[in-house]
Design a protein around this motif. Structure first.
Motif, PDB file in Angstrom:
ATOM      1  N   PRO A   1       0.822  -1.229   0.000  1.00 58.96           N
ATOM      2  CA  PRO A   1       0.000   0.000   0.000  1.00 58.96           C
ATOM      3  C   PRO A   1       0.850   1.271   0.000  1.00 58.96           C
ATOM      4  O   PRO A   1       0.466   2.280  -0.590  1.00 58.96           O
ATOM      5  N   MET A   2       2.019   1.234   0.655  1.00 63.71           N
ATOM      6  CA  MET A   2       2.864   2.437   0.710  1.00 63.71           C
ATOM      7  C   MET A   2       3.520   2.703  -0.638  1.00 63.71           C
ATOM      8  O   MET A   2       3.707   3.862  -1.023  1.00 63.71           O
TER       9      MET A   2
ATOM     10  N   ILE B   1       1.329  16.958  -1.864  1.00 60.85           N
ATOM     11  CA  ILE B   1       1.763  15.570  -2.140  1.00 60.85           C
ATOM     12  C   ILE B   1       1.137  14.626  -1.118  1.00 60.85           C
ATOM     13  O   ILE B   1       0.619  13.563  -1.472  1.00 60.85           O
ATOM     14  N   ILE B   2       1.174  15.018   0.159  1.00 51.70           N
ATOM     15  CA  ILE B   2       0.612  14.156   1.212  1.00 51.70           C
ATOM     16  C   ILE B   2      -0.884  13.950   0.980  1.00 51.70           C
ATOM     17  O   ILE B   2      -1.402  12.845   1.146  1.00 51.70           O
ATOM     18  N   MET B   3      -1.579  15.034   0.558  1.00 52.49           N
ATOM     19  CA  MET B   3      -3.017  14.916   0.276  1.00 52.49           C
ATOM     20  C   MET B   3      -3.260  13.852  -0.801  1.00 52.49           C
ATOM     21  O   MET B   3      -4.176  13.046  -0.697  1.00 52.49           O
ATOM     22  N   ARG B   4      -2.396  13.855  -1.841  1.00 57.43           N
ATOM     23  CA  ARG B   4      -2.582  12.878  -2.924  1.00 57.43           C
ATOM     24  C   ARG B   4      -2.122  11.481  -2.509  1.00 57.43           C
ATOM     25  O   ARG B   4      -2.586  10.486  -3.068  1.00 57.43           O
ATOM     26  N   MET B   5      -1.210  11.419  -1.540  1.00 58.17           N
ATOM     27  CA  MET B   5      -0.836  10.098  -1.011  1.00 58.17           C
ATOM     28  C   MET B   5      -1.979   9.530  -0.167  1.00 58.17           C
ATOM     29  O   MET B   5      -2.129   8.324  -0.049  1.00 58.17           O
ATOM     30  N   MET B   6      -2.764  10.421   0.443  1.00 62.41           N
ATOM     31  CA  MET B   6      -3.907   9.971   1.254  1.00 62.41           C
ATOM     32  C   MET B   6      -5.063   9.517   0.365  1.00 62.41           C
ATOM     33  O   MET B   6      -5.769   8.572   0.706  1.00 62.41           O
TER      34      MET B   6
ATOM     35  N   ASP C   1      -0.806   3.233   7.657  1.00 62.74           N
ATOM     36  CA  ASP C   1       0.106   2.696   6.632  1.00 62.74           C
ATOM     37  C   ASP C   1       1.523   3.249   6.824  1.00 62.74           C
ATOM     38  O   ASP C   1       2.513   2.533   6.666  1.00 62.74           O
ATOM     39  N   LEU C   2       1.592   4.535   7.161  1.00 61.39           N
ATOM     40  CA  LEU C   2       2.881   5.200   7.324  1.00 61.39           C
ATOM     41  C   LEU C   2       3.651   4.591   8.498  1.00 61.39           C
ATOM     42  O   LEU C   2       4.841   4.257   8.381  1.00 61.39           O
ATOM     43  N   ILE C   3       2.970   4.410   9.635  1.00 58.38           N
ATOM     44  CA  ILE C   3       3.640   3.851  10.835  1.00 58.38           C
ATOM     45  C   ILE C   3       4.043   2.395  10.575  1.00 58.38           C
ATOM     46  O   ILE C   3       5.152   1.973  10.905  1.00 58.38           O
ATOM     47  N   THR C   4       3.130   1.625   9.963  1.00 60.68           N
ATOM     48  CA  THR C   4       3.442   0.229   9.618  1.00 60.68           C
ATOM     49  C   THR C   4       4.686   0.166   8.740  1.00 60.68           C
ATOM     50  O   THR C   4       5.572  -0.674   8.940  1.00 60.68           O
ATOM     51  N   SER C   5       4.778   1.076   7.760  1.00 61.83           N
ATOM     52  CA  SER C   5       5.912   1.081   6.827  1.00 61.83           C
ATOM     53  C   SER C   5       7.213   1.428   7.531  1.00 61.83           C
ATOM     54  O   SER C   5       8.266   0.862   7.219  1.00 61.83           O
TER      55      SER C   5
ATOM     56  N   SER D   1      10.081  10.777   5.721  1.00 62.34           N
ATOM     57  CA  SER D   1      11.493  10.835   5.358  1.00 62.34           C
ATOM     58  C   SER D   1      12.151   9.465   5.525  1.00 62.34           C
ATOM     59  O   SER D   1      12.925   9.015   4.671  1.00 62.34           O
ATOM     60  N   VAL D   2      11.815   8.773   6.633  1.00 65.91           N
ATOM     61  CA  VAL D   2      12.379   7.428   6.876  1.00 65.91           C
ATOM     62  C   VAL D   2      11.907   6.447   5.799  1.00 65.91           C
ATOM     63  O   VAL D   2      12.689   5.652   5.265  1.00 65.91           O
ATOM     64  N   VAL D   3      10.621   6.524   5.459  1.00 64.54           N
ATOM     65  CA  VAL D   3      10.057   5.616   4.451  1.00 64.54           C
ATOM     66  C   VAL D   3      10.757   5.812   3.108  1.00 64.54           C
ATOM     67  O   VAL D   3      11.100   4.850   2.415  1.00 64.54           O
TER      68      VAL D   3
END
Length: 473
Positions: free
Chosen positions: A71-72, A119-124, A142-146, A221-223
């Motif tokens: 999903p990420m 960008i974040i809006m379109r990632m959501m 999804d972000l935390i899981t990734s 940034s980590v992802v």
């Protein structure tokens, strides 16, 4: 070197990166867009190349276990695709041009909240426009899981592992809920629960949220750095990523599963004073050292600032951060950096209110004062209390603990202890490292009586030397 086809905006974004960062990003794009993905692809003209979702997915599944969950990958692709290039129609179809790729990297890794937000809006959500709380929640989970997945995959958990910590699934949801609790509508109200999931939030509200909740940018940034393996080896200007996860000492090979999960470690660590965020060292575990208040005192007194975490028999997990070394004495101690926290069923940190200075309390073998370990509130009504009759405790906060504004942390006001851990944070004081354990450390009253009588401590020279923890990395 640059062709005229590449826009002025592209040049501006590229110039944000150091030369070695630029070549890292160029190399990644060439690898991703090269039909064979081989190093030879670098010799062809990258400007003409483009990137597809299939190429991104193939890059991931070339490994036996993907660096990023599926999903990420789709969300990153949607983010790249959302970049509008000046003078070009958005008829690029499913292809991502190099300019889009570079601007995406520049905005998310080097940009401000304003640049990140579209960008974040379109990632959501691919559609753009106002988003439901549910969509923001799914993105955050999804972000935390990734983040947990990629740090584990890249072996960047610094001595922690998915095996020596609690299962992450409830921790991911708990951390997402805690971060979402900062979403504020323009009138200042914070929708909660099912109401939050159905509320629509527009771009300005989400931008404000991303600005006020630094974890979102740090996690992204980590992802990108670790998931796409770009710029990961270059030093970061901030400590946010450096100390996202503290080095873990003292748990490796001991068959203990911590009461903490990885999302809770990341969240609690971010609330510690900056100079204590680099290392946690296990001082006490009821599973290792036995269920004894004397053992607890022997392992935590004079060991520097530490975090204690307990689980009650109902499965609630909670604890506190002590900003000073614990000392056995009948007075309150500590300072306003102390806090209480909950890990399960909710994740939250409760900081001092200024109402009183009842931060920490530890007493043992006294007839006139309560014996036990407490944080916040007052005698008989602590925010968190572990009785010297080990196994009993309370969290009395009707309606809130005066010192920390925390609610009742345990399932029942008077609880039975199931397990407990204490972690030293930052560097353990040298004095703690030099001395080994003595029976007199457990009984400060006996020590005081000897000193009052002018006797020396015969056992002082017979201490077992403290073994230095092996490096757990």
């Amino acid at each position: 070197k640059m062709g005229n086809a590449e826009s002025h905006a592209y040049q501006n974004h590229l110039s944000r990166f150091l030369p070695e960062e630029q070549s890292d990003i160029d190399g990644l794009f060439d690898t991703l867009s090269g039909s064979s993905g081989s190093a030879g692809a670098k010799n062809t003209k990258a400007a003409k190349k483009s990137l597809t979702l299939a190429a991104l997915q193939a890059r991931q599944s070339a490994h036996t276990r993907e660096p990023l969950p599926e999903p990420m990958i789709a969300r990153l692709y949607n983010g790249m695709k959302s970049i509008d290039l000046p003078g070009k129609s958005s008829g690029l179809g499913e292809q991502i041009a190099k300019e889009q790729f570079v601007i995406f990297m520049s905005n998310l890794l080097k940009g401000n909240a304003d640049e990140k937000i579209s960008i974040i809006m379109r990632m959501m959500a691919k559609t753009g426009g106002p988003l439901k709380g549910r969509q923001i929640q799914e993105f955050t989970e999804d972000l935390i899981t990734s983040v947990v997945h990629v740090l584990s995959y890249r072996k960047e958990l610094k001595g922690w592992s998915l095996e020596n910590t609690r299962d992450c699934s409830s921790g991911v949801k708990a951390l997402a809920s805690e971060l979402l609790s900062e979403l504020k509508l323009p009138d200042g109200t914070k929708p909660v629960g099912s109401q939050l999931l159905e509320t629509s939030f527009d771009q300005s509200v989400i931008e404000d949220w991303v600005y006020r909740v630094p974890q979102i940018s740090v996690f992204l940034s980590v992802v990108i750095r670790q998931g796409l393996h770009v710029l990961h080896s270059l030093p970061d200007q901030t400590n946010d990523i450096l100390n996202l996860v503290p080095h873990c000492k003292g748990i490796k090979g001991r068959g203990v599963v911590s009461l903490f999960d990885i999302p809770a470690i990341i969240y609690i660590n971010s609330h510690l004073p900056a100079e204590m965020q680099h290392k946690w060292q296990l001082l006490f575990s009821s599973r290792l050292h036995g269920e004894s208040f004397s053992q607890l005192c022997a392992h935590v007194v004079n060991k520097g600032p530490c975090i204690l975490i307990v689980r009650d028999l109902d499965g609630f997990i909670f604890g506190g951060f002590a900003s000073h070394s614990w000392e056995v004495k009948p007075q309150f101690q500590g300072d306003n950096r102390c806090f209480l926290f909950s890990v399960y069923p909710t994740l939250a940190v409760y900081t001092y209110t200024g109402y009183n200075d009842h931060y920490m309390y530890l007493n043992h073998y006294q007839q006139t004062m309560p014996n036990g370990l407490g944080m916040g509130g007052q005698h008989g009504y602590f925010g968190l209390w572990i009785d010297s009759d080990y196994g009993k405790g309370h969290s009395k906060a009707k309606p809130r603990c005066t010192t920390y504004n925390s609610p009742q942390l345990s399932a029942k006001e008077d609880f039975t202890l199931d397990a407990m851990e204490v972690w030293a944070v930052g560097d353990v004081p040298e004095s703690a490292g030099r001395k080994g354990k003595s029976i007199l450390d457990v009984d400060p009253q006996a020590q005081a009586l000897l000193e009052m009588a002018g006797k020396s401590r015969q056992s002082e020279g017979l201490r077992e030397p403290m073994e230095e923890d092996e490096d757990d990395d």
